[in-house]
Scaffold this active site. Structure first.
Site, mmCIF file in Angstrom:
data_model
loop_
_atom_site.group_PDB
_atom_site.id
_atom_site.type_symbol
_atom_site.label_atom_id
_atom_site.label_comp_id
_atom_site.label_asym_id
_atom_site.label_seq_id
_atom_site.Cartn_x
_atom_site.Cartn_y
_atom_site.Cartn_z
ATOM 1 C CG ASN A 18 -31.836 -111.877 -53.387
ATOM 2 O OD1 ASN A 18 -31.397 -112.861 -52.802
ATOM 3 N ND2 ASN A 18 -32.991 -111.885 -54.029
ATOM 4 N NE ARG A 82 -35.339 -113.319 -50.747
ATOM 5 C CZ ARG A 82 -35.367 -114.395 -51.523
ATOM 6 N NH1 ARG A 82 -34.435 -114.585 -52.441
ATOM 7 N NH2 ARG A 82 -36.329 -115.268 -51.404
ATOM 8 C CG HIS A 171 -42.429 -115.957 -52.085
ATOM 9 N ND1 HIS A 171 -43.203 -116.985 -52.585
ATOM 10 C CD2 HIS A 171 -41.265 -115.993 -52.772
ATOM 11 C CE1 HIS A 171 -42.535 -117.633 -53.519
ATOM 12 N NE2 HIS A 171 -41.353 -117.045 -53.652
ATOM 13 N NE ARG A 232 -38.836 -124.829 -53.998
ATOM 14 C CZ ARG A 232 -38.748 -123.505 -53.991
ATOM 15 N NH1 ARG A 232 -39.835 -122.754 -54.132
ATOM 16 N NH2 ARG A 232 -37.593 -122.917 -53.831
ATOM 17 C CD GLU A 375 -39.683 -110.761 -53.686
ATOM 18 O OE1 GLU A 375 -39.569 -111.040 -54.896
ATOM 19 O OE2 GLU A 375 -39.541 -111.578 -52.780
#
Ligand code: AMP
Length: 389
Positions: A18, A82, A171, A232, A375
């Protein structure tokens, strides 16, 4: 970190990479039994000893070699990368070729911070082991099944299409993994179960999953839309952006930074960590309390919206840092919803744990679950399935 070294099955290991803008996270998994052989992170790329991604991946290779798990091992079956944005082009895990890399580069304008780092990681890994299959697993892919009615914004059609303005969602590997794990927890076929997945980490997103198929999600063209996140804003009137430009004299880049990096929980109360917010609420801090209330209010709106989208909800699954650990958020998000068949058991909810578990009451029509996401395992299994198919 490293667990028992299990390298007996040839060609069953997958290295998951990743690659972010300033860090590379890695895990080496053995798909024969799903065990984690090694994991780590190389940080501060570009500042000091780790000059660039090439140096970072060389460090990963050295760390693995130091544990007897070198990249030259014949047990390594693939590298799973990823990749954040797959646009409409990539809806499945994809074997990386020169053509695929070019296509991922074309998507850089949609993910200017993420895709370039992912691309660099892929290139360096290919240089290290040119013979090894490299697989891209896209954050957007799970959401590609959304119907056009959910994916298309009500924006002038030709303009939206010309610039790729639509809901992609992110996601995705987490939403895929968690919706599957939730059906398994209930002991039911994935195809029969409708689930609302709430991925609440520093970034946060909700999705509505019907029988294992995503039908809506809260993040949009970029990860900015939807839930309140660590830094955010999530949803807001897009005209706020024109207002900040015209009246506040802010540039597009300044507004981008404001909404992505200086808003959300951080912008509301000065902290983006839910643990710290909980502590401050305990001291009666009104700003922390309001930040929590805004966060939870948004979450409840999405639960209600996705219940209506799905029609029948079998399960609500909480995952990621906040979802897995904050009993207070889970309780507040679903409080008073027994009229919708949603009842959280206070004792089960308060129990801490790291395993997949039910937190609903015996009488709750909707199962409420905490499902730790994984993940890396999802990326590794998708990559492995592709190269062994
Ligand atoms: P993630 O992006 O999934 O790693 O989630 C990171 C976020 O999870 C942090 O910013 C915290 O807000 C939250 N978090 C982690 N541990 C806890 C905890 N024990 N209680 C509440 N929130 C937590």
């Amino acid at each position: 970190m490293n667990s028992s070294v299990n390298g007996s099955v040839n060609g069953s290991r997958v290295l998951v990479l990743n690659s972010g803008s300033s860090s590379v996270k890695y895990q080496l998994l053995d798909m024969a039994d799903g065990s984690r052989l090694a994991s780590g992170i190389v940080e501060r790329i570009g500042e000091g000893p780790v000059a660039d991604h090439s140096a970072a991946l060389k460090q990963v290779a050295e760390e693995l070699a130091g544990q007897g798990l070198g990249l030259d091992s014949p047990a390594l079956a693939a590298v799973g990368h990823r990749v954040v944005h797959g646009g409409t082009r990539f809806t499945e895990p994809t074997l990386i070729t020169d053509e695929v890399l070019e296509e991922i580069e074309k998507l850089v304008p949609l993910a200017p911070l993420h895709n370039p780092a992912n691309i660099t990681g892929i290139k360096v890994a290919r240089d290290l082991r040119p013979d090894l299959p490299q697989v891209a697993v896209f954050d957007t892919a799970f959401h590609a099944t959304m119907p056009e009615s959910a994916a298309r914004y009500a924006v002038h059609r030709e303009t939206a299409d010309r610039y790729g303005v639509r809901r992609y969602g992110f996601h995705g590997t987490s939403h895929a993994y968690v919706s599957r794990a939730t059906a398994a927890l209930l002991g039911r076929d994935l195809a029969e179960v409708n689930t609302i997945v709430l991925h609440l980490g520093n970034g946060a997103s909700a999705s509505a999953v019907r029988g294992g198929v995503c039908v809506d999600t809260s993040m949009g063209l970029t990860p900015l839309e939807g839930l309140v996140m660590g830094t955010r804003s999530g949803d807001l009137d897009p005209a706020a952006i024109f207002h900040l430009a015209r009246v506040g004299g802010m540039s597009v880049d300044e507004i981008d930074t404001l909404l992505n990096k200086r808003s959300g929980l951080l912008g509301l109360c000065g902290d983006n960590d839910m643990r710290e917010i909980g502590r401050r609420m305990g001291e009666g801090d009104p700003k922390a309390q309001l930040a929590f209330d805004i966060y939870v209010h948004r979450l409840r709106k999405y639960v209600g919206a996705y219940a209506a989208v799905l029609g029948r909800v079998d399960a609500i699954a909480f995952t990621a840092g906040v979802g897995e650990n904050s009993a207070a958020v889970r309780e507040a998000a679903l409080r008073g919803l027994s009229v919708f068949g949603i009842e959280v058991d206070a004792v089960r909810n308060a129990l801490r744990g790291s395993s997949t578990r039910l937190i609903s009451t015996e009488t709750s029509r909707v199962a409420v679950a905490v499902v730790p996401t994984d993940e890396e395992l999802e990326i590794a299994s998708q990559a492995y399935d592709l190269v062994t198919a």
